[in-house]
Design an enzyme around this catalytic site. Structure first.
Site, PDB file in Angstrom:
ATOM      1  N   PHE A 219       0.865  -1.175   0.000  1.00 50.72           N
ATOM      2  CA  PHE A 219       0.000   0.000   0.000  1.00 50.72           C
ATOM      3  C   PHE A 219       0.909   1.235   0.000  1.00 50.72           C
ATOM      4  O   PHE A 219       1.976   1.224   0.633  1.00 50.72           O
ATOM      5  CB  PHE A 219      -0.874  -0.042   1.254  1.00 50.72           C
TER       6      PHE A 219
ATOM      7  N   HIS B 167      -0.311  -5.317   8.244  1.00 56.42           N
ATOM      8  CA  HIS B 167      -1.081  -6.511   7.880  1.00 56.42           C
ATOM      9  C   HIS B 167      -0.841  -7.677   8.842  1.00 56.42           C
ATOM     10  O   HIS B 167      -1.372  -8.760   8.605  1.00 56.42           O
ATOM     11  CB  HIS B 167      -0.651  -7.012   6.494  1.00 56.42           C
TER      12      HIS B 167
ATOM     13  N   GLN C 141      -7.095   0.255  10.700  1.00 53.77           N
ATOM     14  CA  GLN C 141      -8.129   0.717   9.772  1.00 53.77           C
ATOM     15  C   GLN C 141      -9.164  -0.411   9.655  1.00 53.77           C
ATOM     16  O   GLN C 141      -8.845  -1.578   9.877  1.00 53.77           O
ATOM     17  CB  GLN C 141      -7.440   1.049   8.442  1.00 53.77           C
TER      18      GLN C 141
ATOM     19  N   LYS D 288      -8.663  -4.075   8.506  1.00 53.67           N
ATOM     20  CA  LYS D 288      -7.564  -4.867   9.075  1.00 53.67           C
ATOM     21  C   LYS D 288      -8.095  -5.907  10.065  1.00 53.67           C
ATOM     22  O   LYS D 288      -9.237  -5.837  10.508  1.00 53.67           O
ATOM     23  CB  LYS D 288      -6.545  -3.950   9.765  1.00 53.67           C
TER      24      LYS D 288
ATOM     25  N   TYR E 113       1.843  23.084  29.528  1.00 53.97           N
ATOM     26  CA  TYR E 113       2.173  23.347  28.122  1.00 53.97           C
ATOM     27  C   TYR E 113       3.656  23.535  27.890  1.00 53.97           C
ATOM     28  O   TYR E 113       4.075  24.532  27.335  1.00 53.97           O
ATOM     29  CB  TYR E 113       1.378  24.564  27.641  1.00 53.97           C
TER      30      TYR E 113
ATOM     31  N   ARG F 223      -2.165  11.424  18.417  1.00 53.42           N
ATOM     32  CA  ARG F 223      -2.829  10.612  19.444  1.00 53.42           C
ATOM     33  C   ARG F 223      -4.085   9.884  18.949  1.00 53.42           C
ATOM     34  O   ARG F 223      -4.848  10.404  18.151  1.00 53.42           O
ATOM     35  CB  ARG F 223      -3.211  11.489  20.642  1.00 53.42           C
TER      36      ARG F 223
HETATM   37  C1  LIG Z   1       1.137  -2.069   4.261  1.00 54.74           C
HETATM   38  C2  LIG Z   1       0.382  -0.900   4.818  1.00 54.74           C
HETATM   39  N1  LIG Z   1       1.067   0.059   5.443  1.00 54.74           N
HETATM   40  C3  LIG Z   1       0.457   1.131   5.983  1.00 54.74           C
HETATM   41  C4  LIG Z   1      -0.908   1.281   5.881  1.00 54.74           C
HETATM   42  C5  LIG Z   1      -1.542   2.522   6.398  1.00 54.74           C
HETATM   43  O1  LIG Z   1      -2.457   2.284   7.391  1.00 54.74           O
HETATM   44  P1  LIG Z   1      -3.700   3.261   7.635  1.00 54.74           P
HETATM   45  O2  LIG Z   1      -4.731   2.964   6.601  1.00 54.74           O
HETATM   46  O3  LIG Z   1      -4.146   2.906   9.010  1.00 54.74           O
HETATM   47  O4  LIG Z   1      -3.209   4.660   7.552  1.00 54.74           O
HETATM   48  C6  LIG Z   1      -1.672   0.301   5.255  1.00 54.74           C
HETATM   49  C7  LIG Z   1      -3.141   0.431   5.163  1.00 54.74           C
HETATM   50  O5  LIG Z   1      -3.825  -0.247   4.450  1.00 54.74           O
HETATM   51  C8  LIG Z   1      -1.017  -0.813   4.690  1.00 54.74           C
HETATM   52  O6  LIG Z   1      -1.698  -1.753   4.037  1.00 54.74           O
END
Ligand SMILES: Cc1ncc(COP(=O)(O)O)c(C=O)c1O
Length: 440
Positions: A101, A175, A198, A201, A237, A247
């Site tokens: 990705f 993943h 996300q 996942k 602060y 966060r």
């Molecule tokens: C291999 C990989 N790295 C990073 C991410 C980024 O994650 P996010 O969608 O939570 O920003 C993803 C998301 O699908 C991913 O598949």
């Protein structure tokens, strides 16, 4: 056998489809209680003692066998935070695979560092250690290894390589919830690892992420940076570093705590079904599984990945095969579609308005050719999403039956395919008419 489902026959994997269910899913009643607690607490963020975010960090780090966890907003900024933590920035080079990705590489560019793409190993589809070694220059600061689909990188090669060159190994474990290498869960085997939560996942909270490490100092620095340079243990602060707000909210953390309860059992079920599926598919040789490796003692999954062998179907294009497989009731696709460097985001025009603008030593991404990655993206890669594996080991044979049915009906499928217009295939391998109906 009956006609292909694509041409009006019954679907061979109907008994699989009915068992797949929705994703994300809630398998216990705790989610509503915890979410209500957050709503009523007046603390929807994490800036209070014993927050759900803090509890989740401890619980997930323990699950993934790491000393420290810092929860963040998603798995893209987690990579950026890792790079900031390691003080990697403008003009530094970071080696990444292009079969992933885009976030694995765009996070590098976001901190002003230069993604250098290395090819993957043809049978594991993770970064090839020899290709990574060949890409190292005096400007290289790190290698980001992606546990692609949940299949771990070759730590036995990459850890010594990074040590030898005094650079960092960063794990993109978006993943790989539950994946183990030689009995230890991934994420903190390198310097730092990044996970995504996300909603697609295997541990979902809509959006969310975490970074893991076994290094006390790196953990402290990551925690400081994730809180706009403020110390979590000191109210007020006072800001000690220039940084962003990464966060996670307590609403997402509450959801993650409940999802984490169902994860160990789901990881076991997916791992078991994945093995059964690999074995079932091996017989016809149409879909070749990733290399079985004894060092992978548990495989977490985002998707199972196979290499489509068109010659077993008289050269039938992957898009036609996928259309037939989908019609039989097997959700499968061609994955992310393109090598990352082929996206318009890496065109010379787009780079001019990116954080990389004006940097010397920028590769000419549009001239790049990584043959294994391109073959996988263009003709071979077939991915089956992880919820399919939760349908149960006893249903995996239906996927092999569907493939066998397609082999038997290959002439009929070729004839059907010839009626399709060239250009009706999207980069992810689906047909335009299918994807339109799927989205509408
Ligand atoms: C291999 C990989 N790295 C990073 C991410 C980024 O994650 P996010 O969608 O939570 O920003 C993803 C998301 O699908 C991913 O598949």
């Amino acid at each position: 056998m009956t006609a292909l489902a694509l041409t009006g026959g019954p679907a061979a994997a109907a008994g699989l489809e009915s068992r797949i269910g929705t994703w994300p899913r809630v398998e216990n009643s705790e989610a509503e209680t915890l979410l209500r607690n957050v709503l009523q607490s007046g603390h929807w963020g994490r800036l209070h003692t014993n927050s759900y975010a803090e509890q989740f960090e401890t619980a997930f780090a323990a699950f993934q066998q790491s000393r420290h966890g810092v929860a963040v907003a998603n798995g893209t900024v987690s990579l950026q935070l890792i790079l900031r933590t390691l003080n990697i920035g403008i003009g530094d080079e970071v080696i990444v695979p292009a079969l992933t990705f885009i976030a694995s590489a765009s996070a590098v560019a976001e901190v002003g560092a230069i993604p250098i793409f290395a090819d993957v190993h043809p049978e594991t589809m993770t970064i090839d250690a020899d290709a990574a070694a060949a890409a190292i220059t005096p400007r290289t600061r790190a290698i980001i290894g992606v546990h692609y689909g949940g299949y771990p990188i070759d730590f036995d090669r990459l850890l010594p390589l990074t040590r030898e060159h005094g650079i960092h190994l960063i794990e993109d474990a978006a993943h790989a919830q539950g994946t183990e290498w030689r009995g230890t869960r991934v994420g903190a085997l390198g310097a730092l690892g990044s996970f995504s939560f996300q909603e697609s996942k295997s541990l979902p909270s809509g959006e969310g992420g975490i970074i893991l490490t076994n290094d006390d100092e790196l953990a402290e620095r990551a925690r400081l940076l994730h809180h706009i340079g403020r110390r979590m243990d000191r109210p007020g602060y006072m800001h000690y570093a220039l940084a962003s707000n990464y966060r996670l909210t307590d609403l997402q953390a509450a959801l993650l705590l409940t999802q984490l309860k169902q994860l160990p059992e789901q990881v076991r079920r997916r791992d078991q079904a994945g093995r059964v599926l690999d074995n079932a598919l091996a017989e016809s040789g149409v879909l070749l599984p990733q290399l079985r490796d004894e060092r992978i003692t548990q495989r977490g999954y985002y998707f199972a990945i196979y290499r489509y062998q068109a010659e077993k179907l008289d050269g039938l294009p992957r898009a036609a095969f996928l259309a037939a497989l989908n019609a039989e009731g097997v959700p499968a696709s061609a994955g992310y579609g393109e090598p990352v460097y082929r996206y318009p985001a890496f065109s010379p025009e787009a780079l001019q308005t990116s954080p990389l603008r004006g940097l010397p030593n920028l590769p000419q991404y549009n001239q790049l050719r990584l043959p294994i990655t391109e073959r996988l993206c263009d003709v071979e890669q077939v991915t089956i999403p992880h919820p399919v594996l939760l349908a149960g080991s006893d249903r995996m044979g239906l996927i092999a039956d569907s493939v066998a049915k397609i082999v038997e009906h290959r002439d009929e499928l070729q004839a059907w395919w010839r009626t399709k217009e060239a250009g009706s295939i999207l980069p992810d391998g689906t047909l335009v008419e299918d994807s339109v109906s799927a989205r509408s």
